[in-house]
Scaffold this motif. Structure first.
Motif, short mmCIF file in Angstrom:
data_model
loop_
_atom_site.label_atom_id
_atom_site.label_comp_id
_atom_site.label_asym_id
_atom_site.label_seq_id
_atom_site.Cartn_x
_atom_site.Cartn_y
_atom_site.Cartn_z
N THR A 14 23.20 48.84 33.60
CA THR A 14 22.75 48.17 32.36
C THR A 14 23.94 47.60 31.62
O THR A 14 23.90 46.46 31.14
N ALA A 15 25.00 48.38 31.52
CA ALA A 15 26.21 47.92 30.82
C ALA A 15 26.80 46.70 31.54
O ALA A 15 27.20 45.73 30.88
N ALA A 16 26.85 46.75 32.87
CA ALA A 16 27.39 45.62 33.63
C ALA A 16 26.56 44.36 33.39
O ALA A 16 27.10 43.26 33.21
N LYS A 17 25.25 44.53 33.34
CA LYS A 17 24.36 43.39 33.08
C LYS A 17 24.64 42.80 31.69
O LYS A 17 24.74 41.58 31.53
N LYS A 18 24.80 43.67 30.70
CA LYS A 18 25.08 43.20 29.33
C LYS A 18 26.45 42.52 29.24
O LYS A 18 26.64 41.62 28.44
N LEU A 19 27.39 42.97 30.07
CA LEU A 19 28.73 42.38 30.09
C LEU A 19 28.80 41.13 30.96
O LEU A 19 29.79 40.40 30.93
N ASN A 41 30.43 48.03 22.95
CA ASN A 41 30.92 47.13 21.89
C ASN A 41 32.42 46.92 22.01
O ASN A 41 32.92 45.81 21.82
N SER A 42 33.14 47.99 22.33
CA SER A 42 34.58 47.91 22.49
C SER A 42 34.95 47.01 23.67
O SER A 42 35.87 46.19 23.59
N LEU A 43 34.22 47.16 24.78
CA LEU A 43 34.47 46.33 25.96
C LEU A 43 34.19 44.85 25.65
O LEU A 43 34.88 43.97 26.15
N GLN A 44 33.19 44.60 24.81
CA GLN A 44 32.84 43.21 24.48
C GLN A 44 33.87 42.59 23.53
O GLN A 44 34.21 41.42 23.67
N THR A 45 34.34 43.36 22.56
CA THR A 45 35.25 42.79 21.57
C THR A 45 36.69 42.77 22.04
O THR A 45 37.44 41.87 21.67
N ASP A 46 37.09 43.75 22.84
CA ASP A 46 38.46 43.83 23.33
C ASP A 46 38.44 44.16 24.81
O ASP A 46 38.75 45.29 25.21
N PRO A 47 38.06 43.18 25.66
CA PRO A 47 37.90 43.47 27.08
C PRO A 47 39.22 43.84 27.75
O PRO A 47 40.24 43.20 27.52
N PRO A 48 39.19 44.91 28.58
CA PRO A 48 40.39 45.28 29.33
C PRO A 48 40.68 44.23 30.41
O PRO A 48 39.85 43.36 30.69
#
Length: 138
Positions: A14-19, A41-48
């Motif tokens: 689910t997270a991968a789909k949202k990303l 939210n952290s992955l979306q705003t500050d992606p590694p």
């Protein structure tokens, strides 16, 4: 009595789909754990770096591939594309512009035109209804 709020979590798929990334291309620790709303939210705003790399070069999931090619997911399947593609492979398809891709792009363009036509027709109906006087209420 105090209430404890539990963090809302989701499966890695689910997270991968949202990303907008292909799950199988993500790091093992991402695939094996659960992702909280805060982490997402952290992955979306500050992606590694790994997420930036996946978004830039792929492999991309089918919805992203379809979008980049301007066709539907069903159109991809009709064209024989069933796997995730890299950005390089997508660009090669665009350059080669095979017959199936031309046909699917034309189909998608027609679908978009029809959608606009239906929306316009609905707007006209709504405007006509709004202009009609209403009878007395009982």
């Amino acid at each position: 009595m105090t209430s404890h709020q539990t963090a809302q979590t989701m499966k890695p798929a689910t997270a991968a789909k949202k990303l907008g990334v292909y799950l199988e291309a993500t790091p093992a620790e991402f695939q094996e754990g659960v992702v909280s709303r805060t982490e997402l939210n952290s992955l979306q705003t500050d992606p590694p770096a790994w997420l930036q790399e996946l978004r830039a070069n792929g492999p991309h999931p089918r919805p992203v591939v379809a979008s980049k090619l301007g066709v539907s997911i069903a159109g991809l399947a009709r064209g024989g594309v069933t796997e995730a593609l890299t950005t390089e492979q997508i660009e090669a398809l665009k350059t080669d512009n095979p017959e199936w891709l031309q046909k699917e792009r034309a189909t998608q363009a027609e679908v978009r035109k029809e959608t606009v036509r239906i929306k316009e027709k609905q707007k006209e109906k709504d405007a006509q209804r709004a202009d009609q006087p209403r009878g007395p209420r009982s």
